[in-house]
Design an enzyme around this catalytic site. Sequence first.
Site, PDB file in Angstrom:
ATOM      1  N   ILE A 166       0.863  -1.180   0.000  1.00 14.92           N
ATOM      2  CA  ILE A 166       0.000   0.000   0.000  1.00 14.92           C
ATOM      3  C   ILE A 166       0.900   1.231   0.000  1.00 14.92           C
ATOM      4  O   ILE A 166       1.964   1.226   0.624  1.00 14.92           O
ATOM      5  CB  ILE A 166      -0.985  -0.003   1.192  1.00 14.92           C
ATOM      6  CG1 ILE A 166      -0.274  -0.103   2.522  1.00 14.92           C
ATOM      7  CG2 ILE A 166      -2.001  -1.125   1.049  1.00 14.92           C
ATOM      8  CD1 ILE A 166      -1.195  -0.012   3.731  1.00 14.92           C
ATOM      9  N   THR A 177       0.982   4.070   1.391  1.00 14.20           N
ATOM     10  CA  THR A 177       1.281   4.804   2.628  1.00 14.20           C
ATOM     11  C   THR A 177       2.207   4.046   3.572  1.00 14.20           C
ATOM     12  O   THR A 177       2.621   4.581   4.593  1.00 14.20           O
ATOM     13  CB  THR A 177      -0.028   5.138   3.374  1.00 14.20           C
ATOM     14  OG1 THR A 177      -0.744   3.924   3.612  1.00 14.20           O
ATOM     15  CG2 THR A 177      -0.887   6.107   2.568  1.00 14.20           C
ATOM     16  N   CYS A 178       2.559   2.824   3.226  1.00 15.01           N
ATOM     17  CA  CYS A 178       3.419   1.983   4.063  1.00 15.01           C
ATOM     18  C   CYS A 178       4.871   2.473   3.987  1.00 15.01           C
ATOM     19  O   CYS A 178       5.412   2.683   2.903  1.00 15.01           O
ATOM     20  CB  CYS A 178       3.312   0.537   3.580  1.00 15.01           C
ATOM     21  SG  CYS A 178       4.495  -0.581   4.347  1.00 15.01           S
ATOM     22  N   ASP A 179       5.507   2.627   5.147  1.00 10.78           N
ATOM     23  CA  ASP A 179       6.897   3.081   5.180  1.00 10.78           C
ATOM     24  C   ASP A 179       7.840   2.131   4.450  1.00 10.78           C
ATOM     25  O   ASP A 179       8.755   2.577   3.757  1.00 10.78           O
ATOM     26  CB  ASP A 179       7.379   3.254   6.623  1.00 10.78           C
ATOM     27  CG  ASP A 179       6.788   4.482   7.299  1.00 10.78           C
ATOM     28  OD1 ASP A 179       6.327   5.406   6.591  1.00 10.78           O
ATOM     29  OD2 ASP A 179       6.778   4.512   8.546  1.00 10.78           O
ATOM     30  N   ARG A 187       7.478   2.710   0.776  1.00 10.95           N
ATOM     31  CA  ARG A 187       8.165   3.962   0.407  1.00 10.95           C
ATOM     32  C   ARG A 187       9.670   3.747   0.299  1.00 10.95           C
ATOM     33  O   ARG A 187      10.313   4.227  -0.639  1.00 10.95           O
ATOM     34  CB  ARG A 187       7.855   5.053   1.425  1.00 10.95           C
ATOM     35  CG  ARG A 187       6.449   5.565   1.355  1.00 10.95           C
ATOM     36  CD  ARG A 187       6.216   6.633   2.395  1.00 10.95           C
ATOM     37  NE  ARG A 187       4.841   7.104   2.344  1.00 10.95           N
ATOM     38  CZ  ARG A 187       4.190   7.585   3.365  1.00 10.95           C
ATOM     39  NH1 ARG A 187       4.777   7.684   4.546  1.00 10.95           N
ATOM     40  NH2 ARG A 187       2.952   7.990   3.235  1.00 10.95           N
TER      41      ARG A 187
END
Length: 116
Positions: free
Chosen positions: A8, A10-12, A15
Amino acid sequence: MKPIIYGIPTCDSIRKARKWFDANGISYLFVDLRETAPSRQQVADWMTAVGDSALVNKRSTTWKNMSDNERNEAEHGDVLAVLLANPTLIKRPVLEYQGNTAVGFNANDYASRFGI
């Protein structure tokens, strides 16, 4: 063939993985698990490749919001059914590349996989 990472946005960890690919000039495909849920066969293949427990993200918000019964099912019951019903419970990123599957982001592991 391009590597594919599932997760997803927004997952660190996602990223970090995407930043790593970009910094190393490696083209990849990104699949958002919220928009495109994996198939039963795909999750089963991931489970075979990395193991049930490695695929369940116990640090996720999804895990934290699950009932004790749901957590027990995810740990000791029909893990496949739980992951299909809750794709954001899948540990991220899932990397598919050259017939291999890896879960989680580790820069050294990625460097080794991609010969960097």
